[in-house]
Design an enzyme around this catalytic site. Structure first.
Site, mmCIF file in Angstrom:
data_model
loop_
_atom_site.group_PDB
_atom_site.id
_atom_site.type_symbol
_atom_site.label_atom_id
_atom_site.label_comp_id
_atom_site.label_asym_id
_atom_site.label_seq_id
_atom_site.Cartn_x
_atom_site.Cartn_y
_atom_site.Cartn_z
ATOM 1 N N HIS A 17 1.466 5.478 -1.877
ATOM 2 C CA HIS A 17 0.886 6.600 -2.670
ATOM 3 C C HIS A 17 1.965 7.059 -3.337
ATOM 4 C CE1 HIS A 17 -2.965 6.437 -0.865
ATOM 5 N NE2 HIS A 17 -2.479 6.130 0.389
ATOM 6 N N ASP A 30 1.627 2.658 3.737
ATOM 7 C CA ASP A 30 0.640 4.002 3.400
ATOM 8 C C ASP A 30 1.511 5.423 3.294
ATOM 9 O OD1 ASP A 30 -1.737 5.445 2.881
ATOM 10 O OD2 ASP A 30 -2.289 5.210 5.013
ATOM 11 N N HIS A 64 0.641 -1.329 0.054
ATOM 12 C CA HIS A 64 -0.027 0.028 0.084
ATOM 13 C C HIS A 64 0.747 1.209 0.032
ATOM 14 C CE1 HIS A 64 -3.648 2.095 1.736
ATOM 15 N NE2 HIS A 64 -2.810 3.111 1.382
ATOM 16 N N HIS A 79 -4.560 -0.526 5.834
ATOM 17 C CA HIS A 79 -4.049 0.252 7.163
ATOM 18 C C HIS A 79 -4.874 -0.093 8.496
ATOM 19 C CE1 HIS A 79 -6.929 2.802 5.294
ATOM 20 N NE2 HIS A 79 -5.908 3.397 4.320
ATOM 21 N N HIS A 133 -10.634 0.768 2.223
ATOM 22 C CA HIS A 133 -10.467 1.913 3.381
ATOM 23 C C HIS A 133 -11.348 1.729 4.221
ATOM 24 C CE1 HIS A 133 -8.714 5.716 4.687
ATOM 25 N NE2 HIS A 133 -10.030 5.674 5.118
ATOM 26 N N LYS A 189 -9.487 -0.553 -5.284
ATOM 27 C CA LYS A 189 -9.508 -0.001 -4.074
ATOM 28 C C LYS A 189 -10.836 0.739 -3.755
ATOM 29 C CE LYS A 189 -7.703 1.780 -0.109
ATOM 30 N NZ LYS A 189 -6.878 2.886 -0.075
HETATM 31 C C1 NCD Z 1 -3.513 8.998 1.954
HETATM 32 C C2 NCD Z 1 -3.131 10.194 0.968
HETATM 33 O O1 NCD Z 1 -2.711 11.299 1.424
HETATM 34 O O2 NCD Z 1 -3.576 9.915 -0.357
HETATM 35 N N1 NCD Z 1 -3.511 9.872 3.355
HETATM 36 C C3 NCD Z 1 -3.371 9.052 4.461
HETATM 37 O O3 NCD Z 1 -3.640 9.892 5.462
HETATM 38 N N2 NCD Z 1 -3.200 7.756 4.503
HETATM 39 C C4 NCD Z 1 -4.940 8.545 1.728
HETATM 40 C C5 NCD Z 1 -5.185 7.161 2.637
HETATM 41 O O4 NCD Z 1 -4.620 6.250 2.322
HETATM 42 O O5 NCD Z 1 -6.234 7.336 3.442
HETATM 43 ZN ZN ZN Z 2 -3.313 4.980 1.610
#
Ligand code: NCD
Ligand code: ZN
Length: 351
Positions: free
Chosen positions: A19, A251, A17, A178, A140, A103
């Site tokens: 971003h 995450d 996971h 998460h 999520h 997702k």
């Molecule tokens: C994530 C993001 O900024 O894309 N932020 C986070 O706090 N984890 C989005 C997510 O996974 O909820």
């Molecule tokens: Zn995330």
């Protein structure tokens, strides 16, 4: 058992996971993922979101164009579920090997989730196809109702959303992303092996005090938000027990500092620069270094039915604490690296 290990060789980890963002930010953060991870499940909450196989293929090409030549890294692509998601596109994307998962963002739950799902029953036709073809459904797991306290949103999601989905689709492969609560740990442990959960490094080392005591600390604000200490302890116990339901998903969610240090700061921490050091510290603390490789490198591929990585990495323990990377500079501003508030002694090295 006392632990006096100073080095540990393990199968190269994966990040289930992450971003990676796009454009300039992608170029800056990607090297931290490619360094010690073989693969990563790349989250689709871009602006606009990655909704179709075509979008995901374009995004994957953007990532691949930035990979260093000697990299072993493979980005695994996900689609962002909407109430208009085309089940046939999902089927073909998965069966052709272009897409690994879909997702679910409940609309309003987190960063760029406005296009997410309002009424879960509207995605049942897509879930039917995913169940049939064995495609992972990544969740999520938070409700967004105004009358539900933010610290209760994960537990309420389990009772009101996840349990009904599981009953309706008993064979669907579900990853609870998460995970942050004891209720979540108990639920996942009560499930068969077609339910799993990712756990982040930050939820293993901080509780909500890190964010709220002694002044508000925006760099500890993420979603799901860190909870009470009992929840952190439940997560640590679950991952260090060797239970195959749990695997690493950082995450890592970079935002530039001015977007976080604001009257309405963004959620997300950038942790991938020190993830493996934090994980090793947590497992060492629990005398569970022998369970670390399962969490970082074996349980995830088993769930996703992928081979484990062939490369290895070495974790080396230094007697003195390692210097922490503080931030990285980008054209859009500085990004603060997650500070785990503990000394880190373990350093990951490629071999
Ligand atoms: C994530 C993001 O900024 O894309 N932020 C986070 O706090 N984890 C989005 C997510 O996974 O909820
Ligand atoms: Zn995330």
């Amino acid at each position: 058992m006392t632990n006096n290990r100073t080095s540990l060789t393990i199968t190269m980890p994966d990040d289930w996971h992450v971003h990676l963002r796009s454009d300039a930010l992608l170029a800056h953060v990607l090297p931290f993922s490619t360094k010690h991870f073989g693969r990563a499940i790349v989250m689709p909450n871009l602006q606009p979101p990655v909704i179709s196989t075509k979008d995901a293929t374009r995004y994957q090409q953007q990532i691949q164009a930035l990979l260093p030549q000697e990299s072993h890294f493979t980005p695994l692509m996900t689609l962002y579920m909407t109430e208009q998601t085309d089940a046939e596109d999902v089927r073909q994307g998965y069966l052709s090997g272009h897409i690994n998962a879909v997702k679910l963002y409940p609309a309003g739950a987190t960063t760029n989730s406005a296009a997410g799902v309002k009424n879960i029953e509207n995605i049942y036709p897509v879930l039917e196809v995913m169940e049939e073809i064995g495609m992972p459904f990544l969740v999520h797991g938070e409700v967004v109702d105004n009358d539900i306290d933010i610290f209760d949103r994960e537990a309420v999601f389990i009772d009101t959303k996840l349990i009904p989905i599981r009953q309706r689709f008993p064979k669907l492969n579900i990853v609870f992303e998460h995970l942050t609560t004891k209720e979540g740990v108990d639920y996942v442990q009560s499930c068969d092996n077609n339910t799993a959960a990712t756990v982040t490094p930050h939820h293993l080392v901080i509780n909500r005090n890190a964010m709220l005591v002694g002044g508000i600390k925006p760099h500890y604000y993420c979603l799901p938000v860190a909870k009470r200490e009992i929840h952190r302890l439940a997560l640590v116990k679950a991952v260090t027990s060797g239970d195959i339901h749990f695997f690493l998903g950082t995450d890592s969610a970079p935002h530039v500092d001015h977007a976080k240090e604001s009257s309405c700061g963004c959620a997300g921490v950038f942790n991938v620069a020190n993830t493996l050091s934090i994980i090793a510290q947590v497992f060492e603390q629990e005398n569970a270094l022998d369970k670390l490789e399962g969490f970082t490198s074996l349980h995830g591929p088993a769930f996703y039915k992928l081979p484990i990585n062939t490369h290895k990495i070495c974790l080396k323990r230094s007697a003195i604490p390692l210097p922490l990377p503080k931030n990285i500079d980008t054209e859009e501003g500085s990004i603060t690296v997650f500070d785990p508030q503990i000394d880190l002694h373990w350093k990951a090295e490629n071999i």
